[in-house]
Design a protein around this motif. Structure first.
Motif, PDB file in Angstrom:
ATOM      1  N   ASP A   1       0.876  -1.052  -0.021  1.00 21.00           N
ATOM      2  CA  ASP A   1      -0.145   0.112  -0.167  1.00 21.00           C
ATOM      3  C   ASP A   1       0.762   1.369  -0.106  1.00 21.00           C
ATOM      4  N   ILE A   2       2.213   1.192   0.095  1.00 20.44           N
ATOM      5  CA  ILE A   2       2.927   2.635   0.257  1.00 20.44           C
ATOM      6  C   ILE A   2       3.369   2.777  -1.281  1.00 20.44           C
ATOM      7  N   ASP A   3       2.952   3.815  -1.488  1.00 17.89           N
ATOM      8  CA  ASP A   3       3.032   4.582  -2.878  1.00 17.89           C
ATOM      9  C   ASP A   3       4.637   5.014  -3.053  1.00 17.89           C
ATOM     10  N   ALA A   4       5.228   5.607  -2.192  1.00 21.31           N
ATOM     11  CA  ALA A   4       6.641   6.207  -2.319  1.00 21.31           C
ATOM     12  C   ALA A   4       7.327   6.160  -0.777  1.00 21.31           C
ATOM     13  N   VAL A   5       8.750   6.156  -0.995  1.00 22.26           N
ATOM     14  CA  VAL A   5       9.512   6.160  -0.002  1.00 22.26           C
ATOM     15  C   VAL A   5      10.226   7.521  -0.385  1.00 22.26           C
ATOM     16  N   LEU A   6      10.304   8.602   0.609  1.00 23.86           N
ATOM     17  CA  LEU A   6      10.989   9.811   0.393  1.00 23.86           C
ATOM     18  C   LEU A   6      12.277   9.532   1.176  1.00 23.86           C
ATOM     19  N   MET A   7      13.496   9.400   0.670  1.00 28.03           N
ATOM     20  CA  MET A   7      14.583   9.246   1.168  1.00 28.03           C
ATOM     21  C   MET A   7      15.435  10.526   1.188  1.00 28.03           C
ATOM     22  N   THR A   8      15.736  11.083   2.494  1.00 26.69           N
ATOM     23  CA  THR A   8      16.598  12.372   2.741  1.00 26.69           C
ATOM     24  C   THR A   8      18.000  11.907   2.364  1.00 26.69           C
ATOM     25  N   HIS A   9      18.309  10.698   2.512  1.00 30.11           N
ATOM     26  CA  HIS A   9      19.843  10.410   2.152  1.00 30.11           C
ATOM     27  C   HIS A   9      19.797   8.927   2.311  1.00 30.11           C
ATOM     28  N   MET A  10      20.907   8.360   1.819  1.00 31.11           N
ATOM     29  CA  MET A  10      20.920   6.792   1.900  1.00 31.11           C
ATOM     30  C   MET A  10      21.983   6.272   2.644  1.00 31.11           C
ATOM     31  N   HIS A  11      22.367   6.712   3.959  1.00 28.94           N
ATOM     32  CA  HIS A  11      23.146   6.082   4.787  1.00 28.94           C
ATOM     33  C   HIS A  11      22.293   4.867   5.432  1.00 28.94           C
ATOM     34  N   PHE A  12      23.298   3.873   5.825  1.00 29.32           N
ATOM     35  CA  PHE A  12      22.734   2.510   6.060  1.00 29.32           C
ATOM     36  C   PHE A  12      21.470   2.454   7.313  1.00 29.32           C
ATOM     37  N   ASP A  13      21.654   3.610   8.158  1.00 31.75           N
ATOM     38  CA  ASP A  13      20.487   3.621   9.224  1.00 31.75           C
ATOM     39  C   ASP A  13      19.361   4.132   8.602  1.00 31.75           C
ATOM     40  N   HIS A  14      19.287   4.598   7.465  1.00 32.30           N
ATOM     41  CA  HIS A  14      18.038   5.213   6.793  1.00 32.30           C
ATOM     42  C   HIS A  14      17.424   4.181   5.759  1.00 32.30           C
ATOM     43  N   ALA A  15      18.634   3.573   5.118  1.00 36.83           N
ATOM     44  CA  ALA A  15      18.131   2.645   3.938  1.00 36.83           C
ATOM     45  C   ALA A  15      18.240   1.158   4.153  1.00 36.83           C
ATOM     46  N   ALA A  16      18.592   0.761   5.053  1.00 34.86           N
ATOM     47  CA  ALA A  16      18.620  -0.736   5.174  1.00 34.86           C
ATOM     48  C   ALA A  16      17.137  -1.185   5.007  1.00 34.86           C
ATOM     49  N   GLY A  17      16.132  -0.433   5.668  1.00 29.23           N
ATOM     50  CA  GLY A  17      14.749  -1.153   5.300  1.00 29.23           C
ATOM     51  C   GLY A  17      14.086  -1.060   4.047  1.00 29.23           C
ATOM     52  N   LEU A  18      14.826  -0.557   2.820  1.00 30.13           N
ATOM     53  CA  LEU A  18      14.449  -0.537   1.712  1.00 30.13           C
ATOM     54  C   LEU A  18      14.198  -2.114   1.101  1.00 30.13           C
ATOM     55  N   VAL A  19      14.924  -2.900   1.544  1.00 26.90           N
ATOM     56  CA  VAL A  19      15.248  -4.212   0.978  1.00 26.90           C
ATOM     57  C   VAL A  19      14.899  -5.062   2.094  1.00 26.90           C
ATOM     58  N   LYS A  20      14.424  -6.372   1.667  1.00 26.04           N
ATOM     59  CA  LYS A  20      13.870  -7.340   2.903  1.00 26.04           C
ATOM     60  C   LYS A  20      14.078  -8.823   2.062  1.00 26.04           C
ATOM     61  N   TRP A  21      14.241  -9.690   2.928  1.00 26.76           N
ATOM     62  CA  TRP A  21      14.383 -11.148   2.508  1.00 26.76           C
ATOM     63  C   TRP A  21      13.161 -11.698   2.258  1.00 26.76           C
ATOM     64  N   GLU A  22      13.159 -12.384   1.197  1.00 25.62           N
ATOM     65  CA  GLU A  22      11.837 -13.215   0.723  1.00 25.62           C
ATOM     66  C   GLU A  22      12.340 -14.604  -0.133  1.00 25.62           C
ATOM     67  N   ASN A  23      11.963 -15.581   0.344  1.00 25.26           N
ATOM     68  CA  ASN A  23      12.432 -16.731  -0.392  1.00 25.26           C
ATOM     69  C   ASN A  23      13.999 -16.782  -0.553  1.00 25.26           C
ATOM     70  N   ASP A  24      14.730 -16.396   0.402  1.00 20.97           N
ATOM     71  CA  ASP A  24      16.187 -16.396   0.421  1.00 20.97           C
ATOM     72  C   ASP A  24      16.687 -15.536  -0.646  1.00 20.97           C
ATOM     73  N   GLN A  25      15.903 -14.396  -0.923  1.00 20.28           N
ATOM     74  CA  GLN A  25      16.245 -13.395  -2.032  1.00 20.28           C
ATOM     75  C   GLN A  25      16.145 -12.160  -1.384  1.00 20.28           C
ATOM     76  N   GLU A  26      16.916 -11.130  -1.913  1.00 23.48           N
ATOM     77  CA  GLU A  26      16.765  -9.740  -1.431  1.00 23.48           C
ATOM     78  C   GLU A  26      16.000  -9.260  -2.454  1.00 23.48           C
ATOM     79  N   VAL A  27      15.034  -8.392  -1.888  1.00 24.37           N
ATOM     80  CA  VAL A  27      13.879  -7.866  -2.845  1.00 24.37           C
ATOM     81  C   VAL A  27      13.381  -6.678  -2.304  1.00 24.37           C
ATOM     82  N   PRO A  28      12.834  -5.497  -3.013  1.00 23.91           N
ATOM     83  CA  PRO A  28      12.235  -4.338  -2.541  1.00 23.91           C
ATOM     84  C   PRO A  28      11.504  -4.519  -1.375  1.00 23.91           C
ATOM     85  N   ALA A  29      11.494  -3.910  -0.098  1.00 21.66           N
ATOM     86  CA  ALA A  29      10.510  -3.828   0.901  1.00 21.66           C
ATOM     87  C   ALA A  29       9.111  -3.528   0.717  1.00 21.66           C
ATOM     88  N   TYR A  30       9.048  -2.587  -0.350  1.00 21.96           N
ATOM     89  CA  TYR A  30       7.739  -1.777  -0.539  1.00 21.96           C
ATOM     90  C   TYR A  30       7.398  -2.139  -2.099  1.00 21.96           C
TER      91      TYR A  30
END
Length: 280
Positions: A103-132
């Protein structure tokens, strides 16, 4: 979950994880005797820093500011080094609001440091895929270029695993972008050269999200900047500009990292007049 309503938009803070970083690094040249009066510190000289995305709902859109730490994105060694005591509960919090990641239409990233960006990706069936799955990820052109081609210093925070699996979801902009009416991303630099400030304007109401240019409420002093800042004089200039705007308009200043405050409104003298505090 704490909320703030600004005109057509409702802001909700989601639980994105917790780190504990060195207090000296977070306050740069400011003596501990000063900053420790404003922000608690443990016996390891670490301070608690949340990584809590802000959900913006309104005008038919569901958008996030930042992405949090995600789940299973850090090794045990990294968890120790960064003092990670809690990973993301963003999906669970979205469910409480009747939403899913799709249901998330957009993610507004102020910057891409790890503590802001790690959640852009998730594990699904042993693969890394977009979280949204359906979301566009907005990043400034400058930030995106350094994310993909970090230098000897910035490679320690721009990690390929946080952006490569979601690269096809990224859309960039040069200076300014308005992803929804009254919401703007403006590249200002400072903490990183490509960092963007998020502003929301609704009639006489305003929100200013300076991200790590004003990482916590204790960084209100324009001279209190982080040792992590790549361009500290730019950080100071950005704070001067937006503090002046915010104070004169009694805007809300919102936070991603603060352990205590979600948002604070200051008067023209910089005195706190209202606040949204994190619930225990």
């Amino acid at each position: 979950m704490e909320q703030l309503t600004i005109g057509e938009y409702t802001l909700t803070w989601l639980r994105g994880g917790v780190t504990h970083l060195d207090g000296g690094a977070m306050f740069g040249v400011v003596p501990k005797a000063l900053w420790s009066k404003k922000y608690p510190v443990n016996d390891k000289n670490q301070i608690e820093l949340r990584s809590d995305p802000i959900l913006i709902q309104g005008n038919g859109k569901n958008m996030l500011i930042e992405a949090g730490l995600g789940k299973n994105r850090f090794s045990d060694k990294q968890k120790r080094n960064y003092g990670i005591t809690e990973e993301s509960y963003v999906e669970e919090d979205l469910q409480k609001l009747g939403l899913t990641t799709s249901d998330i239409d957009a993610v507004l990233m102020t910057h891409m440091h790890f503590d802001h960006a790690a959640g852009l990706v998730k594990w699904e069936n042993d693969q890394e895929v977009p979280a949204y799955e359906k979301a566009v990820i907005y990043v400034s052109e400058t930030e995106w270029e350094e994310t993909k081609h970090p230098n000897i210093r910035s490679r320690n925070t721009y990690w390929e695993q946080n952006w490569k699996p979601a690269e096809h979801k990224v859309e960039t902009y040069a200076k300014e972008l308005e992803p929804a009416p009254g919401i703007k991303l403006t590249r200002v630099g400072g903490h990183s050269n490509g960092l963007s400030v998020v502003t929301i304007e609704q009639g006489d109401d305003m929100v200013i999200h300076m991200a790590d240019n004003m990482g916590t409420h204790a960084h209100q002093n324009v001279l209190w900047v982080m040792a992590f800042d790549d361009y500290p004089m730019d950080s100071i200039a950005v704070k001067q500009k937006y503090m002046d705007i915010g104070y004169n308009n009694e805007a809300w200043f919102t936070f991603y990292h603060d352990y205590k405050y979600r948002a604070i409104k200051y008067d023209s003298r910089g005195e706190k007049i209202k606040a949204v505090e994190k619930q225990s």
